[in-house]
Design an enzyme around this catalytic site. Sequence first.
Site, PDB file in Angstrom:
ATOM      1  N   CYS A 273       0.856  -1.194   0.000  1.00 24.75           N
ATOM      2  CA  CYS A 273       0.000   0.000   0.000  1.00 24.75           C
ATOM      3  C   CYS A 273       0.890   1.242   0.000  1.00 24.75           C
ATOM      4  CB  CYS A 273      -0.944  -0.008   1.191  1.00 24.75           C
ATOM      5  SG  CYS A 273      -1.819  -1.568   1.437  1.00 24.75           S
ATOM      6  N   ALA A 275       1.665   3.792  -2.284  1.00 24.34           N
ATOM      7  CA  ALA A 275       1.414   5.112  -2.879  1.00 24.34           C
ATOM      8  C   ALA A 275       0.977   6.111  -1.810  1.00 24.34           C
ATOM      9  CB  ALA A 275       0.348   4.992  -3.965  1.00 24.34           C
ATOM     10  N   GLY A 277       4.184   7.105  -1.968  1.00 24.99           N
ATOM     11  CA  GLY A 277       5.601   6.764  -1.968  1.00 24.99           C
ATOM     12  C   GLY A 277       6.484   7.499  -0.987  1.00 24.99           C
ATOM     13  N   LYS A 279       6.909   7.103   2.263  1.00 24.79           N
ATOM     14  CA  LYS A 279       7.623   6.180   3.147  1.00 24.79           C
ATOM     15  C   LYS A 279       8.612   5.326   2.356  1.00 24.79           C
ATOM     16  CE  LYS A 279       3.588   5.901   6.184  1.00 24.79           C
ATOM     17  NZ  LYS A 279       2.664   6.539   5.211  1.00 24.79           N
ATOM     18  N   ASP A 297       0.951  -1.250  -4.754  1.00 23.87           N
ATOM     19  CA  ASP A 297      -0.295  -0.548  -4.479  1.00 23.87           C
ATOM     20  C   ASP A 297      -1.355  -1.050  -5.449  1.00 23.87           C
ATOM     21  OD1 ASP A 297      -0.965   2.072  -2.667  1.00 23.87           O
ATOM     22  OD2 ASP A 297      -2.307   1.936  -4.402  1.00 23.87           O
ATOM     23  N   ASP A 344       1.351  -0.004   5.495  1.00 20.57           N
ATOM     24  CA  ASP A 344       0.565   1.181   5.829  1.00 20.57           C
ATOM     25  C   ASP A 344      -0.847   0.872   5.344  1.00 20.57           C
ATOM     26  OD1 ASP A 344      -0.450   3.637   6.399  1.00 20.57           O
ATOM     27  OD2 ASP A 344       0.852   4.767   5.063  1.00 20.57           O
ATOM     28  N   CYS A 397      -3.254   5.518   9.704  1.00 20.15           N
ATOM     29  CA  CYS A 397      -3.482   6.909  10.107  1.00 20.15           C
ATOM     30  C   CYS A 397      -4.885   7.027  10.692  1.00 20.15           C
ATOM     31  CB  CYS A 397      -3.268   7.878   8.947  1.00 20.15           C
ATOM     32  SG  CYS A 397      -4.245   7.552   7.475  1.00 20.15           S
TER      33      CYS A 397
END
Length: 462
Positions: A273, A275, A277, A279, A297, A344, A397
Site C-alpha cells: 500500500c 502510494a 511513496g 515512506k 499498491d 501502511d 493513520c
Amino acid sequence: MQNASIASYTQSSLVSGASARALATYIVHDCVSSGHSLSMLLPSYLESLKTAQRPFAQEVCFGSLRWYFRLDSLLECMLTKPLRGKKKIVHSILLVGLYQLNYLDKVDYAIVKETVNVCDELKQSWAKGLVNAILRRFLREKEGLLAELDKSYESRFAYPQWLVSAIKRAWQGEAIEALLSAGNQRPPMVLRINQQFSLADYKQQLIDKGYAFSSFAISNSAYHKQTVILDKPVAVEQLPLFSAGAVSVQDAAPQLAAHLLSPQAGETILDACAAPGGKTMHLFEVQPHLDQVIALDVSEQRLERVVENSQRLNIPSEKLSILSGDASAQQWWNGELFDRILLDAPCSATGVIRRHPDIKLLRRSHDIEELVILQANILDNLWLMLKPGGVLLYATCSILRDENDKQIEAFIARQMKSKTQVEELLIDENWGQAMPYGRQILPGKENMDGFYYALLKKPSNG
C-alpha cells in the site's frame, strides 16, 4: 481518470474567468454531491485560476468542508425548506458564504455581496434574493444561532454523529472535546530533509529564502533529526532543492515508519500500500544500501506518484520495483520472502482529518467494518511472505482502535490458533502512548497527525 463532473464543468464556459469564490463553491458542491475527495478534485479545478487566486480558493474549500456539519446545521435553522435537486448548488453557495462570514477576517458586507454575485456565475440568478436574505439574517442573529449549535458535539465540532460515537467508544476517559477539536486545527507544513544532504546547509537555504521554521524536537527522540516545521506553508516547488530530492513534505508521524522498520543493508523489503511513496523514499534515505524494495499498491493511478517521487529522489531503478497489485492477494508475488514488510494499511484516515477534512463527509459508519476485514486479510496474507526472523511494521493513520491495537490483538490470536508464533516488539518511545498492542499518536499531540504503529517479528523457527 477524470471524473464526469470535473469533465463537464471544466469544459463549460463557467471556468473561463470564474472567480475564486465561484470555483471554490463548485468544488465544495462536487465533493459533497459526488463523493470525490478534495485531493482528486482540486488539481483539475484550480488550474483554471491564476496562481495568486489559488490559496484563497483552497482556503474556502478546506474550511467549508472542515466545518460542513456545523454550517449545514446552521442552514437548517434558517431555511424554511431544504434545497434539493438542481437547487442543491444554492445550498453550497450559502454554505461557502457562511464559512467566510464565520471564519475569515474579511468585511461582512463584501462577503455578502460577492456571495450573491456567485449566484450569477453559477447560473442561479433566481436565488440571489434568497442568498442575500439568509446571509443578512445570520449577521443579525449570529450570537443566538451559534449558541444553539454548541449544544451538541456534532454541530459544535462539525463531525457526523456516527463518527463522534465511534471516537467516544474508542477513547473512553480521554478528553473527547480536545480530540475532536484537534481534527479541526490547521495542520503545519512539515518537511523531511533527505539525510543524504547536509541538514545545516539546507536550513541555511531556508533562511536565505526568508522562510521561518522550527526544528521538530521530542525530548530524547532520535527519529526527527531531519524534520523541520515551516511557520507558513509554501508551494512545494518553492522549496530549495525540491526537484533535486533534498526535501519532501511529510508529517512527522509517518516519518517514524522508516526508522521503526530499521532497514539494513542488503535487505529486500516490501512496502505494501505504498502510494504515493513518501515512506518508500524514506527507506532509501535511511538505508541507501538496500538490495531491493517492492512498492506495491492496488491503484495504478496512485503509483504514478511513486514513480515521480522515485525520479525526483534519483532512486536507482534496479533497486526499486513498482507493482500494481492487491496486498490481500498473491497474484503479483514471485514467491521470494521479504526481510521486512511495511504495511501502511488502508484505513478510515480518522487521524488525518485536520489535513483532509472531507473525510468527515466521505466516510460512512459501515466503511469501518469493511476496512477492518480488509486489514485482517492483508495482514494474514503478508505474514506468509515474511522470512523467519523478519519484521513487519503495521501502520495506520486511524484513531479507531478496531483498526489498530484490537486489529493486532485479533491477528496474534489467529496466528496462535493456527500454531504460528508472533512476537510483538515493544516500541518504547516518548511519543504517543502505549496501547495493549503497539503505540498510538493522537491528532495534535507533539504536533503530529494521528497515527498507529505495531512492530511484529516472525520467530526464526517459523
